[in-house]
Motif scaffolding. Structure first.
Motif, mmCIF file in Angstrom:
data_model
loop_
_atom_site.group_PDB
_atom_site.id
_atom_site.type_symbol
_atom_site.label_atom_id
_atom_site.label_comp_id
_atom_site.label_asym_id
_atom_site.label_seq_id
_atom_site.Cartn_x
_atom_site.Cartn_y
_atom_site.Cartn_z
ATOM 1 N N VAL A 81 7.959 -3.596 -7.052
ATOM 2 C CA VAL A 81 9.126 -3.928 -6.237
ATOM 3 C C VAL A 81 10.328 -3.925 -7.164
ATOM 4 O O VAL A 81 10.284 -4.515 -8.248
ATOM 5 C CB VAL A 81 8.990 -5.316 -5.571
ATOM 6 N N LEU A 82 11.398 -3.254 -6.753
ATOM 7 C CA LEU A 82 12.618 -3.259 -7.560
ATOM 8 C C LEU A 82 13.203 -4.671 -7.578
ATOM 9 O O LEU A 82 13.209 -5.364 -6.561
ATOM 10 C CB LEU A 82 13.638 -2.275 -6.992
ATOM 11 N N THR A 83 13.707 -5.092 -8.721
ATOM 12 C CA THR A 83 14.244 -6.444 -8.890
ATOM 13 C C THR A 83 15.396 -6.719 -7.928
ATOM 14 O O THR A 83 15.580 -7.855 -7.493
ATOM 15 C CB THR A 83 14.712 -6.635 -10.347
ATOM 16 N N ILE A 123 10.864 -9.459 -2.307
ATOM 17 C CA ILE A 123 10.149 -10.320 -3.261
ATOM 18 C C ILE A 123 9.896 -11.688 -2.642
ATOM 19 O O ILE A 123 8.795 -12.233 -2.738
ATOM 20 C CB ILE A 123 10.946 -10.448 -4.577
ATOM 21 N N GLN A 124 10.903 -12.242 -1.976
ATOM 22 C CA GLN A 124 10.767 -13.560 -1.350
ATOM 23 C C GLN A 124 9.686 -13.537 -0.263
ATOM 24 O O GLN A 124 8.854 -14.433 -0.181
ATOM 25 C CB GLN A 124 12.103 -14.004 -0.766
ATOM 26 N N LYS A 125 9.677 -12.491 0.565
ATOM 27 C CA LYS A 125 8.662 -12.393 1.615
ATOM 28 C C LYS A 125 7.273 -12.222 1.023
ATOM 29 O O LYS A 125 6.305 -12.804 1.524
ATOM 30 C CB LYS A 125 8.972 -11.232 2.554
ATOM 31 N N LEU A 126 7.138 -11.433 -0.029
ATOM 32 C CA LEU A 126 5.838 -11.252 -0.665
ATOM 33 C C LEU A 126 5.315 -12.579 -1.216
ATOM 34 O O LEU A 126 4.132 -12.893 -1.085
ATOM 35 C CB LEU A 126 5.916 -10.208 -1.780
ATOM 36 N N GLN A 127 6.179 -13.367 -1.818
ATOM 37 C CA GLN A 127 5.759 -14.674 -2.327
ATOM 38 C C GLN A 127 5.362 -15.599 -1.185
ATOM 39 O O GLN A 127 4.418 -16.372 -1.298
ATOM 40 C CB GLN A 127 6.876 -15.300 -3.170
ATOM 41 N N GLU A 128 6.080 -15.520 -0.084
ATOM 42 C CA GLU A 128 5.791 -16.359 1.080
ATOM 43 C C GLU A 128 4.460 -15.972 1.735
ATOM 44 O O GLU A 128 3.712 -16.822 2.196
ATOM 45 C CB GLU A 128 6.931 -16.209 2.088
ATOM 46 N N TYR A 129 4.152 -14.674 1.790
ATOM 47 C CA TYR A 129 2.961 -14.183 2.476
ATOM 48 C C TYR A 129 1.743 -14.059 1.562
ATOM 49 O O TYR A 129 0.733 -13.477 1.948
ATOM 50 C CB TYR A 129 3.234 -12.810 3.110
ATOM 51 N N GLN A 130 1.796 -14.610 0.372
ATOM 52 C CA GLN A 130 0.670 -14.550 -0.573
ATOM 53 C C GLN A 130 -0.620 -15.022 0.096
ATOM 54 O O GLN A 130 -0.654 -16.083 0.711
ATOM 55 C CB GLN A 130 0.977 -15.431 -1.788
ATOM 56 N N LYS A 134 9.821 -2.709 2.440
ATOM 57 C CA LYS A 134 9.807 -3.616 3.584
ATOM 58 C C LYS A 134 8.440 -4.291 3.666
ATOM 59 O O LYS A 134 7.413 -3.662 3.406
ATOM 60 C CB LYS A 134 10.075 -2.823 4.862
ATOM 61 N N VAL A 135 8.441 -5.563 4.055
ATOM 62 C CA VAL A 135 7.201 -6.334 4.193
ATOM 63 C C VAL A 135 7.187 -6.990 5.564
ATOM 64 O O VAL A 135 8.182 -7.587 5.982
ATOM 65 C CB VAL A 135 7.102 -7.446 3.125
#
Length: 121
Positions: free
Chosen positions: A68-70, A76-83, A110-111
């Motif tokens: 994921v590009l910085t 990034i926030q959604k990926l951390q939330e959906y772990q 997109k997530v």
């Protein structure tokens, strides 16, 4: 002598800029993958990049690794939330990558959270 050195250096910089622009802006493919999000981490010593994995099946051979590009903070926030949950990832595959962009050629754009096919009613 100085003129030849300047022309050579400008030629090298121009070639690198063209290669970088091609790798960064020209996608090889675009697509969607779904699976259980099993990893998202910010790793690296000199260049910190966001890397992750989803499991697309039962065996370890069905692991999809992505970057994921910085600058994509919302992703990034959604990926951390959906772990640990089932997600659908929209990605762009590039021809190659550079150290400061990520470890893989697959970059998530997109997530979305999905219902797992294993637990559908």
């Amino acid at each position: 002598m100085k003129k030849a050195l300047v022309v050579t250096l400008l030629g090298i910089v121009t070639i690198f800029a063209i290669i970088y622009a091609f790798v960064y802006f020209v996608p090889y493919s675009k697509g969607v993958r779904s699976g259980e999000l099993i990893k998202i981490s910010n790793k690296g010593v000199v260049f910190k990049t966001w890397e992750g994995e989803i499991s697309q099946g039962v065996s370890g051979a069905q692991i999809f690794q992505f970057s994921v590009l910085t600058r994509d903070e919302e992703v990034i926030q959604k990926l951390q939330e959906y772990q640990g949950q089932y997600v659908k990832l929209t990605y762009v595959e590039r021809y190659a990558t550079f150290l400061w962009l990520g470890d893989t050629k697959y970059f998530i754009t997109k997530v979305e959270q999905e219902e797992s096919p294993h637990f559908r009613k």
